[in-house]
Design an enzyme around this catalytic site. Sequence first.
Site, PDB file in Angstrom:
ATOM      1  N   GLY A   1      29.053  40.161  41.321  1.00 35.38           N
ATOM      2  CA  GLY A   1      30.663  40.309  41.006  1.00 35.38           C
ATOM      3  C   GLY A   1      31.573  40.352  42.135  1.00 35.38           C
TER       4      GLY A   1
ATOM      5  CB  THR B   1      33.791  44.875  40.424  1.00 37.73           C
ATOM      6  OG1 THR B   1      34.912  43.848  40.367  1.00 37.73           O
ATOM      7  CG2 THR B   1      33.613  45.289  39.097  1.00 37.73           C
TER       8      THR B   1
ATOM      9  CD  GLU C   1      22.691  39.998  45.744  1.00 35.99           C
ATOM     10  OE1 GLU C   1      23.495  39.285  46.488  1.00 35.99           O
ATOM     11  OE2 GLU C   1      21.565  40.695  46.102  1.00 35.99           O
TER      12      GLU C   1
ATOM     13  CD  GLU D   1      34.797  36.089  47.202  1.00 31.54           C
ATOM     14  OE1 GLU D   1      35.289  37.148  46.589  1.00 31.54           O
ATOM     15  OE2 GLU D   1      34.009  35.681  47.185  1.00 31.54           O
TER      16      GLU D   1
HETATM   17  P1  NAD Z   1      34.383  40.488  38.922  1.00 28.89           P
HETATM   18  O1  NAD Z   1      33.860  41.668  39.808  1.00 28.89           O
HETATM   19  O2  NAD Z   1      35.625  40.737  38.480  1.00 28.89           O
HETATM   20  O3  NAD Z   1      33.341  40.471  37.409  1.00 28.89           O
HETATM   21  C1  NAD Z   1      32.038  40.328  37.462  1.00 28.89           C
HETATM   22  C2  NAD Z   1      31.421  41.147  36.281  1.00 28.89           C
HETATM   23  O4  NAD Z   1      31.632  42.474  36.341  1.00 28.89           O
HETATM   24  C3  NAD Z   1      32.121  40.556  34.845  1.00 28.89           C
HETATM   25  O5  NAD Z   1      30.961  40.590  33.886  1.00 28.89           O
HETATM   26  C4  NAD Z   1      33.239  41.346  34.604  1.00 28.89           C
HETATM   27  O6  NAD Z   1      33.411  41.620  33.212  1.00 28.89           O
HETATM   28  C5  NAD Z   1      32.285  42.925  35.199  1.00 28.89           C
HETATM   29  N1  NAD Z   1      33.276  43.982  35.488  1.00 28.89           N
HETATM   30  C6  NAD Z   1      34.631  43.951  35.833  1.00 28.89           C
HETATM   31  N2  NAD Z   1      34.991  45.179  36.065  1.00 28.89           N
HETATM   32  C7  NAD Z   1      33.982  46.045  35.860  1.00 28.89           C
HETATM   33  C8  NAD Z   1      33.807  47.424  35.924  1.00 28.89           C
HETATM   34  N3  NAD Z   1      34.689  48.260  36.303  1.00 28.89           N
HETATM   35  N4  NAD Z   1      32.604  47.977  35.624  1.00 28.89           N
HETATM   36  C9  NAD Z   1      31.678  47.105  35.157  1.00 28.89           C
HETATM   37  N5  NAD Z   1      31.747  45.785  35.158  1.00 28.89           N
HETATM   38  C10 NAD Z   1      32.858  45.074  35.403  1.00 28.89           C
HETATM   39  O7  NAD Z   1      33.980  39.188  39.295  1.00 28.89           O
HETATM   40  P2  NAD Z   1      33.998  37.806  39.071  1.00 28.89           P
HETATM   41  O8  NAD Z   1      35.605  37.449  39.044  1.00 28.89           O
HETATM   42  O9  NAD Z   1      33.491  37.753  37.564  1.00 28.89           O
HETATM   43  O10 NAD Z   1      33.271  36.885  39.838  1.00 28.89           O
HETATM   44  C11 NAD Z   1      33.740  36.369  41.106  1.00 28.89           C
HETATM   45  C12 NAD Z   1      33.157  37.413  42.141  1.00 28.89           C
HETATM   46  O11 NAD Z   1      31.650  37.474  42.361  1.00 28.89           O
HETATM   47  C13 NAD Z   1      33.454  36.916  43.663  1.00 28.89           C
HETATM   48  O12 NAD Z   1      33.840  37.872  44.635  1.00 28.89           O
HETATM   49  C14 NAD Z   1      32.248  36.272  44.106  1.00 28.89           C
HETATM   50  O13 NAD Z   1      32.081  36.156  45.437  1.00 28.89           O
HETATM   51  C15 NAD Z   1      31.172  37.167  43.574  1.00 28.89           C
HETATM   52  N6  NAD Z   1      29.754  36.443  43.639  1.00 28.89           N
HETATM   53  C16 NAD Z   1      28.972  36.875  44.291  1.00 28.89           C
HETATM   54  C17 NAD Z   1      27.768  36.276  44.327  1.00 28.89           C
HETATM   55  C18 NAD Z   1      26.556  37.004  45.226  1.00 28.89           C
HETATM   56  O14 NAD Z   1      25.287  36.675  44.982  1.00 28.89           O
HETATM   57  N7  NAD Z   1      26.770  37.473  46.007  1.00 28.89           N
HETATM   58  C19 NAD Z   1      27.414  35.488  43.231  1.00 28.89           C
HETATM   59  C20 NAD Z   1      28.336  34.887  42.535  1.00 28.89           C
HETATM   60  C21 NAD Z   1      29.608  35.503  42.704  1.00 28.89           C
END
Ligand code: NAD
Length: 490
Positions: free
Chosen positions: A235, A239, A257, A393
């Site tokens: 994510g 986060t 990741e 980003e």
């Molecule tokens: P996000 O961090 O908002 O959420 C990701 C997941 O975490 C979701 O399931 C969300 O409900 C959960 N989450 C949110 N807050 C949390 C907390 N405090 N504790 C535990 N879980 C929590 O990210 P997003 O908007 O869903 O995804 C986009 C991001 O993911 C971008 O920054 C992207 O670059 C990244 N990403 C990284 C990779 C990688 O492999 N490096 C791959 C895909 C996406």
Amino acid sequence: MADAPLVYNMKQILNYINGALQPPESGRFLDNVEPATGQIYSLCPDSDHLDLEAAIKYAQAAQQSWTNTATEKRARILSQIADLIDQNADRLAAAETVDNGKPITFSKAVDIYRAAANIRFFAHAITQFSSESHSMENTAINYTLRDPIGLVGCISPWNFPLYLFTWKIAPALAAGNTVIAKPSELTPMTAYLFSELCIQAGLPAGVLNIIHGRGTTIGAAITTHPAIKAISFTGGSQTGTVIKKATAEQHKKLSLELGGKNPTLVFADCDFNHTVQEVARSAFANQEQICLCGSRIYIEQSIYDHFVNALVDEVEKLNVNDPLLPETHFGALVSEAHMNKVLFYIKLAQEEGGQILTGGHQVHLNGRCRNGFFVEPTLISGLTNQCRTNQEEIFGPVATVQSFKNEEEALTLANDSMFGLACSIWSQDVNRCHRLAKQVEAGIVWVNCWLLRDLRTPFGGTKASGLGREGGQEALRFFTEPKNICIRYG
Ligand code: NAD
């Protein structure tokens, strides 16, 4: 043009706990919106600690038996799940497109194909997994046990809903762990359909539990629960920081990741036409909602004008339309909030001195998609490397172009970022490619290609892009605990 048909009527998504589909204990649901139409089309459980406690109880009850299940049998059940994904590929691809907004051809060729490949890969990999032994000549022998950790948590984002979900749970299950998994609340549908396939495949009850809901409630509860020994998270970087802090006192094992802002380095000696096509793809695939997308494009000065003109032409070929139509290249962004974030950055880029070369606007379609979240693929020039547009980003269809004089300057620009996930280099000079690939600060470097993936390779980033690596043996090592045993010869 005829409207594409609606795939689902309002559907209630359910949690998968102890092998059964069930509503959240509280009875509360979140609205789930189809991004292409802006309409609520299903309901996602708004789970809380009561659902988590139930899942933990059943996962703990299932742990010993799953750990002791023969590797070959675990592999067979996982392979059966992969086969069921293949058999349901059309249905899953349609569901992914409705839930996420990505083009149907992309869902089928990339998301669903890879979800099955992930599971099949780790079903095979676990049968080849071995641990080390180290001999101390005539004194002693060391051997390392790699046992499953126990109960682990897997949390995944919305950009590749089933693909990234399976990328985590497949190695966790293959290694003999039980799992509590939470997909993104923005795209819960395919994880729900996946739970139906797990039941069909005969995955024993309690081994995998899928709990849906918000990150700040159920996500946070998963990361901080003392019974959950390791967290695999994909994510945003912010986060990731929250999770690091929240789990620090429990010394939880973490795989993170996180975000990216990846450089693309184009040299004058590149294969011009091929590079234009691939750079456009690397910038805008999946509406640029891929952590690996090359959103900072650096071009050698001598070909800058020629390359940028060709790139603009290539980007303008992208057909922005209803993602359910097979001819669509470019679908909707995942949510209204995300679309507004992208539009904010396009405005900010102009305030920072950027010139829009193509795109720059919200797209208003007719018919069923008239309220959808569409933004044109947008290319911007004239910005410094230090501006927010180039440092933060955006994770949406905005890429910038800049020129560089020589290899040294290209490297400096590439590394001038808090992120360090991926980089692509385009040049026919093999020595230059090796030199740069070694010096660039990224976990993944592609030379004359982009997004070419071998699932055996380490996957992940440095700096704010993450902690640890997924993929192949790295993932199986993450989901096992090494214990070294040293035996002195008598
Ligand atoms: P996000 O961090 O908002 O959420 C990701 C997941 O975490 C979701 O399931 C969300 O409900 C959960 N989450 C949110 N807050 C949390 C907390 N405090 N504790 C535990 N879980 C929590 O990210 P997003 O908007 O869903 O995804 C986009 C991001 O993911 C971008 O920054 C992207 O670059 C990244 N990403 C990284 C990779 C990688 O492999 N490096 C791959 C895909 C996406």
